[in-house]
Design a protein around this motif. Sequence first.
Motif, PDB file in Angstrom:
ATOM      1  N   VAL A 194      -3.594   8.942  -4.529  1.00 62.41           N
ATOM      2  CA  VAL A 194      -3.585   8.583  -5.937  1.00 62.41           C
ATOM      3  C   VAL A 194      -4.364   9.605  -6.754  1.00 62.41           C
ATOM      4  CG1 VAL A 194      -4.240   6.828  -7.617  1.00 62.41           C
ATOM      5  CG2 VAL A 194      -3.357   6.150  -5.387  1.00 62.41           C
ATOM      6  N   SER A 200       0.832  -1.208   0.000  1.00 57.88           N
ATOM      7  CA  SER A 200       0.000   0.000   0.000  1.00 57.88           C
ATOM      8  C   SER A 200       0.860   1.250   0.000  1.00 57.88           C
ATOM      9  CB  SER A 200      -0.925   0.012   1.217  1.00 57.88           C
ATOM     10  OG  SER A 200      -0.181   0.044   2.419  1.00 57.88           O
ATOM     11  N   THR A 212      -6.537   2.915  -7.044  1.00 54.90           N
ATOM     12  CA  THR A 212      -5.334   3.068  -7.852  1.00 54.90           C
ATOM     13  C   THR A 212      -5.626   3.974  -9.042  1.00 54.90           C
ATOM     14  OG1 THR A 212      -5.916   1.134  -9.193  1.00 54.90           O
ATOM     15  CG2 THR A 212      -4.489   0.756  -7.273  1.00 54.90           C
ATOM     16  N   GLY A 252      -1.446  -0.838  -9.744  1.00 52.89           N
ATOM     17  CA  GLY A 252      -1.355  -1.972  -8.837  1.00 52.89           C
ATOM     18  C   GLY A 252      -0.198  -2.874  -9.200  1.00 52.89           C
ATOM     19  N   SER A 263     -10.656   2.198  -9.699  1.00 49.39           N
ATOM     20  CA  SER A 263      -9.520   2.671 -10.477  1.00 49.39           C
ATOM     21  C   SER A 263      -9.901   3.997 -11.127  1.00 49.39           C
ATOM     22  CB  SER A 263      -9.149   1.643 -11.547  1.00 49.39           C
ATOM     23  OG  SER A 263      -8.153   2.140 -12.401  1.00 49.39           O
ATOM     24  N   HIS A 281      -3.265  -1.527  -2.701  1.00 51.60           N
ATOM     25  CA  HIS A 281      -4.157  -0.364  -2.728  1.00 51.60           C
ATOM     26  C   HIS A 281      -3.392   0.927  -2.479  1.00 51.60           C
ATOM     27  CE1 HIS A 281      -4.245  -0.148   1.776  1.00 51.60           C
ATOM     28  NE2 HIS A 281      -4.115  -1.459   1.680  1.00 51.60           N
ATOM     29  N   ASP A 282      -4.013   2.043  -2.868  1.00 50.58           N
ATOM     30  CA  ASP A 282      -3.460   3.384  -2.680  1.00 50.58           C
ATOM     31  C   ASP A 282      -2.081   3.539  -3.318  1.00 50.58           C
ATOM     32  OD1 ASP A 282      -5.502   4.818  -0.965  1.00 50.58           O
ATOM     33  OD2 ASP A 282      -5.183   3.026   0.237  1.00 50.58           O
ATOM     34  N   VAL A 283      -1.959   3.031  -4.564  1.00 51.27           N
ATOM     35  CA  VAL A 283      -0.734   3.202  -5.351  1.00 51.27           C
ATOM     36  C   VAL A 283      -1.137   3.657  -6.749  1.00 51.27           C
ATOM     37  CG1 VAL A 283       0.583   1.484  -4.058  1.00 51.27           C
ATOM     38  CG2 VAL A 283      -0.749   0.769  -6.049  1.00 51.27           C
TER      39      VAL A 283
END
Length: 333
Positions: free
Chosen positions: A139, A133, A186, A169, A210, A164-166
Motif C-alpha cells: 500500500v 487482504s 491501508t 478498506g 492508515s 488489511h493491506d489494501v
Amino acid sequence: MCGLGGACASTDAIIYLDPAGVDGGQCTATAPCKTLHFGLSIVSSLRQIISMHTGTYTESPMSLSTTDTTAALIDIHGHNSKVNVSYGDNYNYQFGINIAIRDLAINATNGGGSVLNLVAQSAACTLENVELSGPPNSVTESSSSEGAGIRLAGALTAHNLRIHDVGVGIGDEGAMTVDRVVIYDTSAGITVGQSQQANIQATNVLLYDSLNTAFVVGSGIGTFSFSTIASSISATGTQPSAASCNNSGVAITSSILWSPGTHPVQLNCNTSISIAGPPGPDPQFVNSSAKNFHLSLGSPAIDMAATGPAYDIDGDPRPQGARFDYGADEYKP
C-alpha cells in the motif's frame, strides 16, 4: 448446512468444494469440486449454498450477476478456509447478486483489484467472520479505491470483519451496517459517499495505520459510534489524520480519534461526546507502538457513556463498569 434464515438444507441442494477435489460434474459431497470459481459457475435456484472443506484454495477472478444464474442468494460457507486469488478486471470477486460469505479469508495475491466488488445497487451482501487482504507492504499513499477491500454500491451487513493491506478498506457508495470491524495498513480505512450520498451505521470499528486520512465522508448520513481511529499518517501536507467529513450528516459519537503529530485530527466532522486529539486528553492505550489499542486503567474514555452496544470489538460484554466506555474497546478491570 444451514442458510441465513436458520433452515438447514438437504445435501443435494449444496455445492461441495475441496482443495483436493476435481472441477467437473455436480460437486457432490462424495465428489467435491476443486475451486470456488467452478462452484460459483454452477449455482442455481436449486443449489444456492456452497460448502468449502477447510483448506487453502488457489483461485482465478470471478464475476457473477443475476444474468449469469437463477440463484436468488449465494451462501458461501468457508469453514475457516483461505482463498488466494489474483485480480482480473479491477476485481477479485465481483457480485451483482445477493451474496453471503461466512468463515472465509480471501487474499489478493498480486493486488490491483478490489477484493470484493459489489456493483448492484439493489443487491445485499452479508459478511460474517471474513478476512480480506492484499499483498503485504504493497500500500502507498496514492493507492486508489480500485485496490479496495470492498467497493460497495448496494447494501452491506458485516460482523467480525478484518481488512488489511489494501488501498481503501471499504469504499461505501451504498448503505453499510457493520459491527466489530478491524481495518489497518491501508491508504484509507473507510470512505463514504465519494460519488453519491451513502449511509453508514458503524459500531465497534478499529481503524489504524492508515497512510492518509483514515475515515473520509464526502456525502453521507448515519453514525460512527463506539469506534477507535488511531492513525499513523505519513503523507505530507495538512490533511486530517483521523477523519474528514465535508460537513456531512454522519455523526461520530462515543469514539476515540487519536493521532499525535503535526496533522490536524479531524476536519468538519460532527464529533460529539468523544475523545479527539491532541489536544484532547490522551486515551491511554495499552501500547500504541505495539498496535494494542485496548484501554489502560485510568483512561479518560472509561465510564463515559450512559448507553451503548451489548459488547465491544473483542466480543466482551459492555458495560464492564457503571457506564459504557468510549471507543471500540471496553476496559476489563
